[in-house]
Design an enzyme around this catalytic site. Structure first.
Site, PDB file in Angstrom:
ATOM      1  N   SER A   1       0.802  -1.225   0.000  1.00 44.32           N
ATOM      2  CA  SER A   1       0.000   0.000   0.000  1.00 44.32           C
ATOM      3  C   SER A   1       0.836   1.277   0.000  1.00 44.32           C
ATOM      4  O   SER A   1       0.285   2.367  -0.146  1.00 44.32           O
ATOM      5  CB  SER A   1      -0.940   0.012   1.210  1.00 44.32           C
ATOM      6  OG  SER A   1      -0.209   0.018   2.416  1.00 44.32           O
TER       7      SER A   1
ATOM      8  N   LYS B   1      -6.666   3.387   9.082  1.00 46.88           N
ATOM      9  CA  LYS B   1      -5.699   4.350   8.537  1.00 46.88           C
ATOM     10  C   LYS B   1      -6.217   5.772   8.667  1.00 46.88           C
ATOM     11  O   LYS B   1      -5.458   6.691   8.998  1.00 46.88           O
ATOM     12  CB  LYS B   1      -5.398   4.011   7.078  1.00 46.88           C
ATOM     13  CG  LYS B   1      -4.625   2.699   6.888  1.00 46.88           C
ATOM     14  CD  LYS B   1      -4.402   2.390   5.417  1.00 46.88           C
ATOM     15  CE  LYS B   1      -3.612   1.106   5.245  1.00 46.88           C
ATOM     16  NZ  LYS B   1      -3.388   0.752   3.826  1.00 46.88           N
TER      17      LYS B   1
END
Length: 801
Positions: A693, A736
């Protein structure tokens, strides 16, 4: 075929036979299971047509035939199946029987060696050579003869079926060769071992081999005698104990006293009937109780059987607690004990609603997955309290032995059932709420895989007959509610994951932590430290500062410790005589907690090109991660540092390849990459990092460096990229985003495919934050670097010659 000798033949054994010459050519009879030695008399049974033809031919002539042992058990042997050394014998008697067999009484004449077979049909006929041995014995031969004779006498005394007359006959022979042959024919040897002695013409070697076999036979007989003596001693002891026990029973009966053993057996039997075991378990218990009744209390196995019966009787086979199916009551308890967690609470209320409609509903298997400190274990306790069930918690972290789940076999010393059955026993009901903590921390080694053992426990289709190795009878676990907890599911096998209903518990936002601290943590710590609410008060600003400057976590465990620290210091002041109430605010918070532990790193990276902020997911929740790039004069090499995993290194390579392939579009001077070395670093190098990511962030960091365009430090991004510039979706978006919010990030760039994940985050947690969705790397770079015309271009200074 067989051979035999008896006491009636001893005179013939001792008598020196007349000298009989062996013809050079004689008929051969193959033998399968007998070896006839010279000078010995033995019976034979003849049944094969070839062998009968040899006998008929010999009876009509000199009555001499050759006996040779077969190497195998073939019915019709060939020449290759016969040993080369045999015995020439004289037929003394012959009797024919109606079953087409002939019985012979033969006496060995001499050893012979077959030099050549003359014919094989209609019977074997061969040319033979007599094998002679030395006549004058040496001193060593005499010594061997004497030792073998003495050892044979001892064996005769230990062997019931060998008569004493045989030992006398051996002692009176006086011929070492005949002594060796007679002993070899009398002791327990295989056919091939006797053939080996027959093959030895040298008397000394023959005596040595016979003495070796005598020593072996002596050891076997002495060991057998010891075993028989021990068995007889044990039998005598048991018979004596039984006799005394029967006498004691009779005496107690006359005195009107009850036998303690009988009373104990009767008590156990009544308990077995009262427990309400299933048929299979009850039969096993009655079988073991019958064994127990025949044992003495001092027996080693008595305590083993008694302990096993105690386990069977103490398990709640049919005892259950009635579920409290009031949905409103359950909702009040869950809301009182926990803030938010609406998804989990909704699932529990659905379970209660279904139970009201269907009473025989089986238990369920839930798995709470989330970072530490979000309340997974305490939520399990609240669910048990709402349902009115007993709560059993078992920590599985670090378990590597399958027996911890299934138990040990009763054959092991100190064997016990596994933790599942132990938990059921301590609960006292067959339908508790069973909490399996840290299911992702289990391992395996040579003692088995405990995760494989959990497959049966957590399978609602088969755990109604769960088999513990110690119990060895099935136990019904279908009414148990199992709740597992884990920080991550990566280490949980797919088969086990499939048996559980996964429910994610994300980390808390700062606003949620403030409410949890105000509603739960402060009150709990005040009670734990003996303080009253009027003695210590926290302002919301102080709690907010403790959350943002003294803790950085997804849960609230560290926050609770900080509050406890303040309570301890205030408790010391109260004990020291302080009367005035303490009010903790932002200004005096450092007095109790010291200087701030965390600061907002984003402010320190303003106006610096080559620095980009990535969003990362960890087991402790969401975090931000800085990616730095720099160049030095070189030859185009790339260096990656920061304890990066293989996947993250590949993402960096993909990002660099994309940047170089689009250098012109991105307004990047490609000669910079050819004449300089590029170094990409992710700080906190002691912490391992991996995952795809960060690909978009690496690309942004490199592009920022090469265009000399700083990226806003309050902008963070996440997304996997491809070589062609596509941005792929990632996981852990909620965590996140919350991690970015805690770090002071105000703008987040996400893959287009993660747009729906943002909608699932409550609006109040997104307040003040901007989200940009990128479908390609170009979209993301435009969002962080600005339009192409506003970007600069880094150039390399040429060396002056």
């Amino acid at each position: 075929m067989d051979s035999d000798s008896s006491g009636e033949d001893f005179e013939q054994v001792l008598a020196q036979p007349e000298e009989i010459s062996v013809p050079g050519e004689i008929g051969i009879i193959p033998l399968r299971d007998a070896v006839i030695f010279p000078h010995l008399v033995a019976p034979l049974v003849i049944g094969r047509p070839k062998s009968l033809a040899v006998v008929d031919e010999a009876i009509a002539g000199d009555r001499i035939v050759g006996l040779v042992v077969q190497r195998n058990e073939k019915e019709d042997p060939s020449v290759d199946d016969l040993y080369p050394v045999g015995t020439a014998v004289l037929i003394l008697k012959m009797l024919r029987f109606p079953d087409d067999t002939t019985r012979l009484l033969v006496q060995g004449v001499a050893r012979v060696r077959v030099s050549e077979f003359l014919q094989t049909e209609p019977y074997f006929k061969a040319r033979v050579i007599p094998v002679t041995s030395k006549r004058e014995p040496t001193v060593k031969v005499r010594a061997l003869t004497r030792s073998a004779t003495g050892l044979f006498n001892k064996i005769v005394s230990l062997t019931p079926h060998l008569p004493e007359e045989l030992a006398v006959a051996v002692m009176n022979l006086g011929d070492p060769s005949r002594t060796a042959d007679l002993i070899a024919s009398s002791i327990n040897l295989s056919v091939h071992e006797r053939q080996g002695i027959l093959d030895l013409a040298d008397v000394k070697k023959r005596l040595e081999k016979v003495y070796e076999y005598l020593g072996r036979e002596e050891q076997v007989l002495e060991l057998g005698s010891e075993i028989q003596a021990q068995v007889k001693e044990e039998m005598d002891k048991s018979q004596r104990e039984y006799y005394l026990r029967q006498q004691l029973k009779a005496i107690r009966k006359e005195l009107g006293e009850e036998d303690e053993m009988e009373a104990e057996v009767r008590e156990i039997r009544s308990r077995i009937e009262a427990v309400g075991m299933p048929e299979e378990a009850r039969k096993q218990a009655e079988t073991d109780l019958e064994r127990l009744s025949r044992m003495v209390p001092m027996a080693a196995e008595y305590s083993v059987v008694r302990t096993y019966l105690d386990w069977l009787m103490e398990l709640p086979w049919s005892k259950t607690t009635e579920d409290r199916l009031d949905v409103r009551h359950a909702q009040r308890i869950l809301d009182h004990d926990h803030y938010d967690l609406e998804q989990v609470k909704e699932r529990i209320l659905e379970y209660l609603a279904v139970r009201q409609l269907k009473e025989d509903q089986r238990g369920s298997v839930l798995c709470f997955v989330g970072p530490p400190g979000v309340g997974k274990t305490s939520l399990g306790r609240s669910i048990a309290r709402a349902l009115g069930r007993k709560f059993i918690g078992v920590s599985l972290g670090g378990i590597r032995d399958e027996a911890e789940i299934r138990g040990h076999r009763r054959t092991y010393v100190g064997a016990l059932p596994g933790r599942i059955i132990q938990g059921i026993r301590s609960a006292g009901t067959s339908n508790p709420l069973f909490m399996l903590d840290e299911i992702d921390k289990m391992g395996f080694d040579i003692r088995g895989d405990p995760t494989a053992a959990l497959l049966e426990v957590l399978d609602m289709e088969q755990n109604h007959r769960f088999s513990d190795h110690y119990l060895e009878v099935p136990f019904d676990l279908s009414r148990v509610i199992f709740i597992a907890t884990a920080n991550a599911l990566d280490t949980v096998p797919p088969a086990l994951r499939d048996r559980m209903e996964i429910m994610e518990l994300p980390g808390y936002a700062e606003e949620e932590k403030l409410k949890i601290a105000r509603r739960f943590l402060v009150k709990r710590e005040l009670r734990a430290h003996g303080l009253k609410p009027k003695q210590l008060q926290f302002t919301d600003a102080a709690l907010g500062a403790a959350i943002g400057e003294y803790t950085r976590e997804a849960g609230v465990r560290a926050l609770e410790r900080r509050i406890a620290t303040v309570c301890r210091k205030v408790a010391r002041q109260v004990v020291g005589g302080k009367k005035r109430p303490v009010r903790v605010g932002v200004k005096n918070l450092s007095k109790y907690l010291g200087r701030s532990r965390y600061f907002r790193e984003v402010a320190s990276h303003r106006n610096i090109s080559g620095v980009a902020v990535a969003l990362a997911w960890t087991e402790a929740g969401g975090e931000i991660m800085f990616i730095e790039s720099n160049i030095v004069r070189g030859d185009g090499r790339v260096q990656l540092t920061g304890q990066l995993g293989e996947v993250m290194r590949e993402s960096a390579q993909a990002a660099l390849t994309f940047i170089r392939s689009r250098a012109e579009d991105l307004n990047i001077d490609d000669t910079v990459l050819q004449q300089c070395d590029l170094h990409i670093h992710v700080p906190a190098g002691a912490i391992a990092k991996d995952g795809p990511s960060a690909g978009i962030t690496i690309a942004a960091s490199v592009a920022s460096l090469l265009t000399n365009t700083p990226i806003d430090p309050e902008t963070a991004m996440t997304g996997e990229i491809t070589l062609k510039g596509r941005v792929l979706p990632v996981g852990g978006v909620r965590e996140k985003v919350l991690g970015a919010r805690r770090a002071g990030i105000r703008r987040i760039i996400l893959p287009e495919h993660n747009r729906e994940d943002i909608e699932e985050i409550p609006r109040e947690y997104r307040k003040g934050m901007t989200f940009v969705f990128a479908d390609s790397v170009a979209d993301a770079l435009s969002a962080v670097l600005g339009p192409k015309g506003k970007r600069g271009k880094r150039k390399v200074k040429r060396k002056q010659r």
